[in-house]
Design an enzyme around this catalytic site. Structure first.
Site, PDB file in Angstrom:
ATOM      1  N   ARG A 198     -11.141 -12.633 -18.438  1.00  0.00           N
ATOM      2  CA  ARG A 198     -11.731 -13.228 -19.652  1.00  0.00           C
ATOM      3  C   ARG A 198     -10.605 -13.544 -20.649  1.00  0.00           C
ATOM      4  O   ARG A 198     -10.652 -13.121 -21.792  1.00  0.00           O
ATOM      5  CB  ARG A 198     -12.743 -12.283 -20.292  1.00  0.00           C
ATOM      6  CG  ARG A 198     -13.856 -11.695 -19.441  1.00  0.00           C
ATOM      7  CD  ARG A 198     -14.643 -12.625 -18.599  1.00  0.00           C
ATOM      8  NE  ARG A 198     -15.858 -13.210 -19.129  1.00  0.00           N
ATOM      9  CZ  ARG A 198     -17.025 -12.604 -19.240  1.00  0.00           C
ATOM     10  NH1 ARG A 198     -17.166 -11.353 -18.943  1.00  0.00           N
ATOM     11  NH2 ARG A 198     -18.092 -13.243 -19.684  1.00  0.00           N
ATOM     12  N   TYR A 233     -15.152  -5.563 -22.319  1.00  0.00           N
ATOM     13  CA  TYR A 233     -16.409  -5.059 -21.729  1.00  0.00           C
ATOM     14  C   TYR A 233     -16.804  -3.728 -22.350  1.00  0.00           C
ATOM     15  O   TYR A 233     -15.962  -2.979 -22.836  1.00  0.00           O
ATOM     16  CB  TYR A 233     -16.245  -4.869 -20.214  1.00  0.00           C
ATOM     17  CG  TYR A 233     -16.166  -6.165 -19.459  1.00  0.00           C
ATOM     18  CD1 TYR A 233     -17.278  -6.999 -19.363  1.00  0.00           C
ATOM     19  CD2 TYR A 233     -14.992  -6.556 -18.834  1.00  0.00           C
ATOM     20  CE1 TYR A 233     -17.200  -8.193 -18.669  1.00  0.00           C
ATOM     21  CE2 TYR A 233     -14.918  -7.752 -18.137  1.00  0.00           C
ATOM     22  CZ  TYR A 233     -16.022  -8.569 -18.056  1.00  0.00           C
ATOM     23  OH  TYR A 233     -15.963  -9.747 -17.377  1.00  0.00           O
ATOM     24  N   ASP A 273     -14.326 -19.652 -16.495  1.00  0.00           N
ATOM     25  CA  ASP A 273     -15.112 -18.425 -16.643  1.00  0.00           C
ATOM     26  C   ASP A 273     -16.579 -18.656 -16.280  1.00  0.00           C
ATOM     27  O   ASP A 273     -17.413 -18.962 -17.132  1.00  0.00           O
ATOM     28  CB  ASP A 273     -14.949 -17.943 -18.096  1.00  0.00           C
ATOM     29  CG  ASP A 273     -15.649 -16.634 -18.363  1.00  0.00           C
ATOM     30  OD1 ASP A 273     -16.331 -16.108 -17.453  1.00  0.00           O
ATOM     31  OD2 ASP A 273     -15.533 -16.140 -19.497  1.00  0.00           O
ATOM     32  N   GLN A 308     -10.484 -19.384 -19.816  1.00  0.00           N
ATOM     33  CA  GLN A 308     -11.821 -19.648 -20.369  1.00  0.00           C
ATOM     34  C   GLN A 308     -12.563 -20.778 -19.648  1.00  0.00           C
ATOM     35  O   GLN A 308     -13.750 -20.684 -19.380  1.00  0.00           O
ATOM     36  CB  GLN A 308     -11.681 -20.005 -21.838  1.00  0.00           C
ATOM     37  CG  GLN A 308     -12.654 -19.270 -22.699  1.00  0.00           C
ATOM     38  CD  GLN A 308     -12.271 -19.337 -24.172  1.00  0.00           C
ATOM     39  OE1 GLN A 308     -11.329 -20.041 -24.543  1.00  0.00           O
ATOM     40  NE2 GLN A 308     -12.998 -18.629 -24.997  1.00  0.00           N
ATOM     41  N   SER A 335     -19.318 -16.403 -18.019  1.00  0.00           N
ATOM     42  CA  SER A 335     -19.800 -16.842 -19.332  1.00  0.00           C
ATOM     43  C   SER A 335     -20.699 -18.058 -19.211  1.00  0.00           C
ATOM     44  O   SER A 335     -21.759 -18.118 -19.853  1.00  0.00           O
ATOM     45  CB  SER A 335     -18.617 -17.190 -20.244  1.00  0.00           C
ATOM     46  OG  SER A 335     -17.934 -16.024 -20.586  1.00  0.00           O
TER      47      SER A 335
HETATM   48  P1  NAD Z   1     -21.676  -7.951 -19.739  1.00  0.00           P
HETATM   49  O1  NAD Z   1     -22.515  -8.935 -19.014  1.00  0.00           O
HETATM   50  O2  NAD Z   1     -20.780  -7.047 -18.985  1.00  0.00           O
HETATM   51  O3  NAD Z   1     -22.663  -7.024 -20.612  1.00  0.00           O
HETATM   52  C1  NAD Z   1     -23.629  -7.591 -21.467  1.00  0.00           C
HETATM   53  C2  NAD Z   1     -23.691  -6.805 -22.745  1.00  0.00           C
HETATM   54  O4  NAD Z   1     -24.280  -5.524 -22.505  1.00  0.00           O
HETATM   55  C3  NAD Z   1     -22.318  -6.527 -23.387  1.00  0.00           C
HETATM   56  O5  NAD Z   1     -22.303  -7.063 -24.684  1.00  0.00           O
HETATM   57  C4  NAD Z   1     -22.242  -5.013 -23.396  1.00  0.00           C
HETATM   58  O6  NAD Z   1     -21.562  -4.518 -24.522  1.00  0.00           O
HETATM   59  C5  NAD Z   1     -23.701  -4.638 -23.410  1.00  0.00           C
HETATM   60  N1  NAD Z   1     -24.017  -3.246 -23.043  1.00  0.00           N
HETATM   61  C6  NAD Z   1     -23.486  -2.454 -22.077  1.00  0.00           C
HETATM   62  N2  NAD Z   1     -24.102  -1.258 -22.056  1.00  0.00           N
HETATM   63  C7  NAD Z   1     -25.054  -1.298 -23.012  1.00  0.00           C
HETATM   64  C8  NAD Z   1     -26.032  -0.374 -23.460  1.00  0.00           C
HETATM   65  N3  NAD Z   1     -26.141   0.856 -22.960  1.00  0.00           N
HETATM   66  N4  NAD Z   1     -26.856  -0.766 -24.456  1.00  0.00           N
HETATM   67  C9  NAD Z   1     -26.773  -2.000 -25.011  1.00  0.00           C
HETATM   68  N5  NAD Z   1     -25.879  -2.916 -24.616  1.00  0.00           N
HETATM   69  C10 NAD Z   1     -25.019  -2.557 -23.649  1.00  0.00           C
HETATM   70  O7  NAD Z   1     -20.794  -8.635 -20.849  1.00  0.00           O
HETATM   71  P2  NAD Z   1     -20.476 -10.182 -21.118  1.00  0.00           P
HETATM   72  O8  NAD Z   1     -21.619 -10.772 -21.818  1.00  0.00           O
HETATM   73  O9  NAD Z   1     -20.043 -10.803 -19.859  1.00  0.00           O
HETATM   74  O10 NAD Z   1     -19.245 -10.144 -22.115  1.00  0.00           O
HETATM   75  C11 NAD Z   1     -18.660  -8.962 -22.573  1.00  0.00           C
HETATM   76  C12 NAD Z   1     -17.469  -9.244 -23.479  1.00  0.00           C
HETATM   77  O11 NAD Z   1     -16.535 -10.145 -22.910  1.00  0.00           O
HETATM   78  C13 NAD Z   1     -17.811  -9.814 -24.813  1.00  0.00           C
HETATM   79  O12 NAD Z   1     -17.011  -9.159 -25.759  1.00  0.00           O
HETATM   80  C14 NAD Z   1     -17.378 -11.218 -24.751  1.00  0.00           C
HETATM   81  O13 NAD Z   1     -17.086 -11.730 -26.035  1.00  0.00           O
HETATM   82  C15 NAD Z   1     -16.153 -11.047 -23.944  1.00  0.00           C
HETATM   83  N6  NAD Z   1     -15.775 -12.319 -23.384  1.00  0.00           N
HETATM   84  C16 NAD Z   1     -14.507 -12.787 -23.613  1.00  0.00           C
HETATM   85  C17 NAD Z   1     -14.116 -14.011 -23.123  1.00  0.00           C
HETATM   86  C18 NAD Z   1     -12.747 -14.541 -23.355  1.00  0.00           C
HETATM   87  O14 NAD Z   1     -11.979 -13.960 -24.057  1.00  0.00           O
HETATM   88  N7  NAD Z   1     -12.383 -15.641 -22.758  1.00  0.00           N
HETATM   89  C19 NAD Z   1     -15.002 -14.762 -22.373  1.00  0.00           C
HETATM   90  C20 NAD Z   1     -16.275 -14.250 -22.142  1.00  0.00           C
HETATM   91  C21 NAD Z   1     -16.656 -13.028 -22.643  1.00  0.00           C
END
Ligand code: NAD
Length: 376
Positions: A122, A228, A130, A127, A133
């Site tokens: 990520r 994460y 990805d 990006q 996302s």
């Molecule tokens: P994910 O699919 O792994 O998880 C979804 C969400 O569930 C996350 O926000 C996580 O914090 C939450 N979660 C986990 N356990 C939980 C619980 N017990 N109760 C409530 N919520 C809980 O995550 P994702 O959506 O793929 O993305 C996670 C992170 O990656 C984010 O910070 C996102 O901004 C970041 N991200 C960064 C980039 C980048 O820098 N290029 C790109 C995509 C995502």
């Protein structure tokens, strides 16, 4: 270099790995593109569209795959399909590597260079590749649309001579990429939205979409370097469930999206909490493929439990296959373009590269990703 794109064989899969718009881009790089006849029918593209973009349409799937240098897919292949690939071929797909040890071993022993699109880091540079996302944002949107279709209520407030209708109450658990898009979609439809996530940094993002961030003190949480969530302890999960039960009971729609990378999704809605919900409420579990956030959820089924509908759809992006294919195709095309050697007009996998180091899981007859090697 020949890039082949077979039709998806996974039951119910409506997406495709390459759309005509990107065929033209890859042809311009010097790639020879072959697609299986009927590839785009479930997502809006005819064979003729592919031919016009510069691809050759093939009806002999097995021969096409056996000769291909690069194979693009959405879903992972079967073990039989792996044994029919050419040694040294590159396979790019959502390989689900943590749940597929046998497949990963088979790819390594066949000397296939397998790129797991879920393992693309990520980072800012990656990006555009990805897929987690791009597919998660569509899943978040689709979850709300599915919930709206299952609910007996309308989302917005409506003032009419027949009385005032209150806006529907939506509670989103997990505000990552999918959760934030679900919040935005539910808000656009006029719902009153609340959300919770264990990563405190999310609070501002939730508020900026006009939703209320629910505060539950479960102690130390935080996130990994990759952004994460860290897995909660059993005691923390108990505190979280206690903190959420009143909100679930008052909500018309609960959408769960909580995942912890590389692990089973945490169980957040117990049978007891479901029992406390109002009849007619709808729960959509986006984590169903990684074990589910909701007790008793079943993939690809809608279960009705004391009037509460529990929806488990394994591939929500597949509900919007046109845009899901367009975005997936854009992500894999960006990856091919990034690592395309213009001189030799071929894909060049330099495993010292940060992105490839993370997403190439097998190469030269070995499992080259340490995390996957440990899990396999
Ligand atoms: P994910 O699919 O792994 O998880 C979804 C969400 O569930 C996350 O926000 C996580 O914090 C939450 N979660 C986990 N356990 C939980 C619980 N017990 N109760 C409530 N919520 C809980 O995550 P994702 O959506 O793929 O993305 C996670 C992170 O990656 C984010 O910070 C996102 O901004 C970041 N991200 C960064 C980039 C980048 O820098 N290029 C790109 C995509 C995502």
């Amino acid at each position: 270099m020949t890039v082949a794109v077979p039709k998806e064989t996974h039951a119910g899969e409506t997406r495709t790995a390459l759309v005509p718009e990107h065929v033209a881009k890859l042809v311009a790089l010097g790639a020879k593109i072959e697609v299986e006849s009927g590839l785009g029918l479930s997502c809006g593209h005819s064979d003729m569209d592919y031919t016009r973009a510069g691809a050759a349409v093939r009806t002999d799937r097995a021969a096409m795959l056996a000769a291909a240098d690069v194979i693009l897919q959405v879903r992972k292949p079967t073990l039989d399909e792996v044994s029919a690939l050419r040694e040294g071929a590159v396979l790019i797909a959502l390989l689900d590597p943590f749940q597929s040890p046998e497949l990963i071993r088979a790819l390594a022993s066949r000397s296939v260079s397998a790129i797991s699109m879920e393992m693309v880091p990520r980072s800012t540079r990656a990006q555009k590749m990805d897929v987690l996302s791009s597919q998660a944002s569509l899943a978040g949107y689709a979850a709300v649309i599915v919930a709206a279709g299952q609910s007996g209520k309308i989302f917005p407030m409506m003032m009419t001579p027949a009385g005032t209708i209150k806006p529907v109450k939506v509670f989103i658990i997990g505000a990552g990429v999918a959760g934030l898009q679900a919040i935005a979609t539910a808000k656009r439809l006029g719902a009153k939205v609340e959300a919770f996530d264990t990563r405190p940094v999310v609070e501002e993002q939730v508020k900026s979409l006009g939703a209320k961030f629910v505060k539950i003190d479960v102690g130390e949480t935080g996130q990994t370097e990759g952004g994460y969530a860290k897995a909660l302890t059993d005691d923390q999960l108990k505190l979280q469930r206690e903190g959420m039960s009143r909100i679930c009971a008052e909500s018309d729609i609960v959408i769960t999206t909580a995942q912890v990378f590389g692990r089973r999704a945490p169980v957040l809605l117990t049978s007891e909490m479901l029992d406390a919900m109002k009849p007619g409420s709808v729960v959509v579990d986006l984590a169903v493929e990684s074990g589910g956030n909701v007790e008793g959820v079943v993939a690809d089924q809608i279960i009705e439990r004391k009037g509460v509908k529990i929806v488990g759809i394994a591939s929500l992006p597949g509900r919007v296959p046109v845009h899901a294919s367009q975005m997936y195709s854009s992500n894999v095309t960006a990856l091919l373009t990034e690592f395309w050697d213009k001189e030799t007009q071929a894909l060049k996998l330099n495993l010292d590269d940060d992105i490839l180091k993370s997403c190439v899981v097998t190469h030269d007859g070995r499992i080259v990703n340490d995390k996957i090697a440990t899990a396999t």
